[in-house]
Design a protein around this motif. Structure first.
Motif, PDB file in Angstrom:
ATOM      1  N   ALA A   9      11.954  37.564  10.112  1.00  0.00           N
ATOM      2  CA  ALA A   9      10.723  37.124  10.963  1.00  0.00           C
ATOM      3  C   ALA A   9       9.898  36.323  10.101  1.00  0.00           C
ATOM      4  CB  ALA A   9       9.810  38.172  11.757  1.00  0.00           C
ATOM      5  N   LEU A  10       9.716  35.134  10.728  1.00  0.00           N
ATOM      6  CA  LEU A  10       9.232  33.832  10.002  1.00  0.00           C
ATOM      7  C   LEU A  10       7.827  33.428  10.884  1.00  0.00           C
ATOM      8  CD1 LEU A  10      11.981  31.696   8.677  1.00  0.00           C
ATOM      9  CD2 LEU A  10      10.683  33.435   7.247  1.00  0.00           C
ATOM     10  N   ALA A  11       6.702  33.078  10.206  1.00  0.00           N
ATOM     11  CA  ALA A  11       5.555  32.412  10.822  1.00  0.00           C
ATOM     12  C   ALA A  11       4.876  31.196   9.841  1.00  0.00           C
ATOM     13  CB  ALA A  11       4.876  33.444  11.414  1.00  0.00           C
ATOM     14  N   GLY A  12       4.142  30.515  10.385  1.00  0.00           N
ATOM     15  CA  GLY A  12       3.337  29.651   9.791  1.00  0.00           C
ATOM     16  C   GLY A  12       2.530  28.697  10.593  1.00  0.00           C
ATOM     17  N   LYS A  13       2.135  27.624  10.054  1.00  0.00           N
ATOM     18  CA  LYS A  13       1.212  26.550  10.661  1.00  0.00           C
ATOM     19  C   LYS A  13       1.705  25.116  10.441  1.00  0.00           C
ATOM     20  CE  LYS A  13      -2.276  29.729  11.663  1.00  0.00           C
ATOM     21  NZ  LYS A  13      -2.462  29.879  13.070  1.00  0.00           N
ATOM     22  N   ALA A  14       1.786  24.280  11.397  1.00  0.00           N
ATOM     23  CA  ALA A  14       1.899  22.833  11.164  1.00  0.00           C
ATOM     24  C   ALA A  14       0.823  21.934  11.907  1.00  0.00           C
ATOM     25  CB  ALA A  14       3.162  22.645  11.879  1.00  0.00           C
ATOM     26  N   SER A  15       0.606  20.912  11.079  1.00  0.00           N
ATOM     27  CA  SER A  15      -0.535  19.879  11.607  1.00  0.00           C
ATOM     28  C   SER A  15      -0.125  18.459  11.323  1.00  0.00           C
ATOM     29  CB  SER A  15      -1.960  20.242  10.895  1.00  0.00           C
ATOM     30  OG  SER A  15      -1.622  20.288   9.535  1.00  0.00           O
ATOM     31  N   ASP A  16      -0.677  17.663  12.382  1.00  0.00           N
ATOM     32  CA  ASP A  16      -0.584  16.107  12.185  1.00  0.00           C
ATOM     33  C   ASP A  16      -1.777  15.759  13.214  1.00  0.00           C
ATOM     34  OD1 ASP A  16       1.543  13.810  11.442  1.00  0.00           O
ATOM     35  OD2 ASP A  16       0.584  13.612  13.363  1.00  0.00           O
ATOM     36  N   THR A  17      -2.538  15.051  12.486  1.00  0.00           N
ATOM     37  CA  THR A  17      -3.758  14.387  13.174  1.00  0.00           C
ATOM     38  C   THR A  17      -3.248  13.243  13.895  1.00  0.00           C
ATOM     39  OG1 THR A  17      -4.352  13.107  11.136  1.00  0.00           O
ATOM     40  CG2 THR A  17      -5.276  15.377  11.498  1.00  0.00           C
ATOM     41  N   THR A  18      -2.286  12.450  13.797  1.00  0.00           N
ATOM     42  CA  THR A  18      -2.093  11.229  14.541  1.00  0.00           C
ATOM     43  C   THR A  18      -1.446  11.388  15.583  1.00  0.00           C
ATOM     44  OG1 THR A  18      -2.419  10.032  12.299  1.00  0.00           O
ATOM     45  CG2 THR A  18      -1.267   8.814  14.144  1.00  0.00           C
ATOM     46  N   SER A  19      -0.088  11.892  15.538  1.00  0.00           N
ATOM     47  CA  SER A  19       0.924  11.871  16.806  1.00  0.00           C
ATOM     48  C   SER A  19       1.250  13.491  16.897  1.00  0.00           C
ATOM     49  CB  SER A  19       2.250  11.374  16.238  1.00  0.00           C
ATOM     50  OG  SER A  19       2.023   9.912  15.625  1.00  0.00           O
ATOM     51  N   GLY A  20       0.555  14.322  16.291  1.00  0.00           N
ATOM     52  CA  GLY A  20       0.712  15.733  16.898  1.00  0.00           C
ATOM     53  C   GLY A  20       2.220  16.408  16.441  1.00  0.00           C
ATOM     54  N   ILE A  21       2.396  17.636  16.484  1.00  0.00           N
ATOM     55  CA  ILE A  21       3.529  18.209  15.971  1.00  0.00           C
ATOM     56  C   ILE A  21       4.454  18.551  17.496  1.00  0.00           C
ATOM     57  CG2 ILE A  21       4.567  20.395  15.184  1.00  0.00           C
ATOM     58  CD1 ILE A  21       3.188  18.727  13.130  1.00  0.00           C
ATOM     59  N   VAL A  22       5.556  18.219  17.515  1.00  0.00           N
ATOM     60  CA  VAL A  22       6.301  18.283  18.584  1.00  0.00           C
ATOM     61  C   VAL A  22       7.492  19.427  18.429  1.00  0.00           C
ATOM     62  CG1 VAL A  22       6.053  15.996  19.459  1.00  0.00           C
ATOM     63  CG2 VAL A  22       8.196  16.556  17.780  1.00  0.00           C
ATOM     64  N   SER A  23       7.849  19.895  17.305  1.00  0.00           N
ATOM     65  CA  SER A  23       8.979  20.743  17.135  1.00  0.00           C
ATOM     66  C   SER A  23       8.862  21.212  15.538  1.00  0.00           C
ATOM     67  CB  SER A  23       9.973  20.432  17.248  1.00  0.00           C
ATOM     68  OG  SER A  23      10.807  19.318  16.393  1.00  0.00           O
ATOM     69  N   VAL A  24       9.163  22.726  15.354  1.00  0.00           N
ATOM     70  CA  VAL A  24       9.520  23.142  14.100  1.00  0.00           C
ATOM     71  C   VAL A  24      10.726  23.784  14.253  1.00  0.00           C
ATOM     72  CG1 VAL A  24       8.777  24.897  12.549  1.00  0.00           C
ATOM     73  CG2 VAL A  24       6.974  23.673  13.596  1.00  0.00           C
ATOM     74  N   GLU A  25      11.547  23.577  12.980  1.00  0.00           N
ATOM     75  CA  GLU A  25      12.877  23.947  13.148  1.00  0.00           C
ATOM     76  C   GLU A  25      13.009  24.520  11.799  1.00  0.00           C
ATOM     77  OE1 GLU A  25      15.436  20.894  15.743  1.00  0.00           O
ATOM     78  OE2 GLU A  25      15.043  20.449  13.593  1.00  0.00           O
ATOM     79  N   VAL A  26      14.115  25.906  12.087  1.00  0.00           N
ATOM     80  CA  VAL A  26      14.570  26.625  10.827  1.00  0.00           C
ATOM     81  C   VAL A  26      16.092  26.595  10.751  1.00  0.00           C
ATOM     82  CG1 VAL A  26      14.622  28.997   9.944  1.00  0.00           C
ATOM     83  CG2 VAL A  26      12.519  28.376  11.038  1.00  0.00           C
ATOM     84  N   ARG A  27      16.542  26.364   9.580  1.00  0.00           N
ATOM     85  CA  ARG A  27      18.005  26.312   9.314  1.00  0.00           C
ATOM     86  C   ARG A  27      18.266  27.346   8.326  1.00  0.00           C
ATOM     87  NH1 ARG A  27      21.170  20.749   7.856  1.00  0.00           N
ATOM     88  NH2 ARG A  27      23.407  21.591   7.885  1.00  0.00           N
ATOM     89  N   VAL A  28      19.608  27.964   8.550  1.00  0.00           N
ATOM     90  CA  VAL A  28      19.960  28.961   7.625  1.00  0.00           C
ATOM     91  C   VAL A  28      21.394  28.471   7.003  1.00  0.00           C
ATOM     92  CG1 VAL A  28      20.751  31.312   7.379  1.00  0.00           C
ATOM     93  CG2 VAL A  28      18.880  30.811   9.090  1.00  0.00           C
ATOM     94  N   ASN A  29      21.362  28.420   5.745  1.00  0.00           N
ATOM     95  CA  ASN A  29      22.611  27.878   5.302  1.00  0.00           C
ATOM     96  C   ASN A  29      22.835  26.418   5.633  1.00  0.00           C
ATOM     97  OD1 ASN A  29      22.659  29.895   3.611  1.00  0.00           O
ATOM     98  ND2 ASN A  29      23.772  31.283   4.966  1.00  0.00           N
ATOM     99  N   LYS A  30      24.068  26.234   6.233  1.00  0.00           N
ATOM    100  CA  LYS A  30      24.604  24.922   6.873  1.00  0.00           C
ATOM    101  C   LYS A  30      24.655  24.950   8.595  1.00  0.00           C
ATOM    102  CE  LYS A  30      26.821  23.202   2.679  1.00  0.00           C
ATOM    103  NZ  LYS A  30      28.304  22.879   2.119  1.00  0.00           N
ATOM    104  N   ARG A  31      24.245  25.834   9.061  1.00  0.00           N
ATOM    105  CA  ARG A  31      24.415  26.095  10.436  1.00  0.00           C
ATOM    106  C   ARG A  31      23.481  25.073  10.952  1.00  0.00           C
ATOM    107  NH1 ARG A  31      24.171  32.029   9.731  1.00  0.00           N
ATOM    108  NH2 ARG A  31      21.845  31.918  10.625  1.00  0.00           N
TER     109      ARG A  31
END
Length: 473
Positions: free
Chosen positions: A404-426
């Motif tokens: 399980a992972l969790a976190g925060k993201a921010s962007d004051t100009t254009s906003g956050i549209v996605s967060v992605e997690v990659r494991v190895n080369k998948r």
């Protein structure tokens, strides 16, 4: 929107710049013609006012801005784009003897309803002097005094004739033009339902004939049509860095693309169409794949096509436009909160009746005419990476197949549209949420490399957060 006839513009290629990145509904950061962003300009004639500006161009040799104000029969020149403050005064005017004049005329120093302007690589200003049915050329335009005379004219044999015409040397309501690096001048001959090409345009004498025609099989035909070879009220032309010609058509509510345009003969078929699903449809519409009265366009150095969709009060962005198929949807929008909205407004983000060609300055900022708000707006691209944090503690060794992972993201100009997690080369998998996000990473047995990134609305990607986790058991 008040118009004598539909309003259009003119484009010119500028030097390449870093990729322009805009999210949906960006905010302008500079305005001309108004003192602020939340009220329309008063449209008064003078050094800073403009009544429904109709075209804009930037001189690549000096960085100065030229704005066509058709209803005031003049072209305003502003100082270098990088130095302009909001509400700045123009430094000079063409078509009038001073900055308060608005009278129409047909002479070497006057104009009548000039819809469009462009500046070529040698600093020549080209003006679509629409109701005089001609194109004017002004050499060394960056330093000309008020009311300076034009140097050449196309569409008329002299500077006093103002009648409409057809054939290879006449025009009827020229609405826009584009000067390409090879010296070709492309003109949207609106009421003749065609686009004209003038080869080696800067060397032509007054009243010279065009080299070839698109939208009609020959120079003798001017009838409107809706097909792969015909046009109906072309409003804007632009040649991109790869030599493709893009044409917006007002009454066909579409944009045509012609590949290898300079090498085409008379009446060639278009290579692709946007705004309609095929070459025979012509309905106006709203949504990601439709347009209503498109009146301007430009392609940036990254291959994104910007279409001024006047009837929907917006500018549509088509990323990788040359590779899109017929009727492909737009990817982003300026002037509206989304691709299904068409609300007119006045603010740093809203538009009302935008028209004519957008242009880019040397730094990659987009300038466009917001016509019904009597102003010109600048949008500076967002090239700042969003910020990303992983708030969970990641162990170096686990026994479970999922982490399980969790976190925060921010962007004051254009906003956050996605967060992605990659494991190895998948392939990366999307997290749940944006500014606050959660994800469960599926781990392989043995060593795993985790990479987490956030993407903002302009396409900027955060610095990756990485971790190594070994799954035992």
């Amino acid at each position: 929107m008040r118009r004598l006839l539909p309003l259009l513009a003119l484009s010119v290629m500028l030097p390449s710049f870093a990729e322009a990145r805009f999210g949906n509904f960006p905010a302008a950061d500079r305005v001309l013609g108004a003192t602020g962003f939340n009220a329309a300009g008063d449209g008064a004639a003078g050094a800073s006012g403009m009544d429904e500006p109709t075209g804009i161009a930037i001189d690549p040799t000096s960085g100065k801005i030229f704005v066509a104000v058709a209803a005031q029969n003049r072209v305003l020149r502003f100082a270098n784009a990088a130095s302009l403050a909001s509400g700045a005064n123009a430094e000079a005017v063409l078509g009038q003897i001073n900055l308060s004049g608005t009278s129409a005329g047909a002479s070497q120093t006057t104009m009548e309803y000039p819809l469009a302007v462009a500046v070529d690589g040698q600093g020549r200003l080209w003006v679509a002097d629409t109701l005089n049915h001609r194109i004017l050329r002004f050499d060394g335009a960056a330093t000309l005094a008020n009311g300076a005379p034009a140097d050449r004219v196309l569409g008329q044999t002299n500077f006093t004739n103002d009648s409409s015409g057809s054939g290879s040397a006449g025009m009827n309501y020229p609405s826009s033009l584009s000067a390409d690096p090879a010296g070709n001048l492309w003109v949207a001959d609106y009421l003749n339902n065609r686009v004209l090409r003038y080869g080696n345009a800067a060397a032509l004498a007054n009243g010279a004939a065009a080299t070839n025609v698109l939208g009609q099989a020959t120079f003798a035909i001017i009838s409107p049509g809706t097909s792969q070879t015909k046009m109906q009220r072309p409003t804007e032309v632009h040649v991109d860095a790869a030599g493709r010609l893009w044409v917006s058509e007002q009454l066909n509510h579409r944009v045509l693309r012609f590949d290898g345009a300079a090498g085409l003969g008379n009446g060639p078929p278009a290579s692709a169409v946007l705004g309609q699903p095929d070459f025979t449809s012509l309905a106006a519409g709203l949504g990601p794949a439709a347009v209503d009265n498109p009146s301007g366009l430009v392609v940036d150095a990254d291959g994104t096509l910007y279409v001024v969709d006047t009837g929907n009060h917006r500018v549509l962005l088509y990323r990788g436009a040359a590779a899109k198929g017929n009727g492909a949807p737009a990817d982003r929008v300026i002037g509206q909160t989304g691709l299904a909205s068409q609300v007119a407004g006045v603010s740093p983000r809203n538009l009302s009746g935008p028209y004519g060609n957008p242009v880019f300055d040397a730094g990659g900022a987009l300038w466009l005419c917001d016509g019904d708000n009597n102003r010109v707006l600048r949008f500076t691209p967002d090239r700042t990476r969003p910020k990303l944090r992983v708030t969970t503690s990641i162990p170096s060794r686990v026994s479970s197949a999922r982490l399980a992972l969790a976190g925060k993201a921010s962007d004051t100009t254009s906003g956050i549209v996605s967060v992605e997690v990659r494991v190895n080369k998948r392939p990366p998998r999307p997290a749940a949420g944006t500014t606050s996000w959660r994800a469960k990473a599926k781990l392989d047995r043995g060593a795993n490399r985790l990479t987490v990134t956030a993407t903002d609305g302009a396409g900027n990607v955060s610095a990756p957060k990485r971790a190594r986790v070994t799954r035992g058991g």
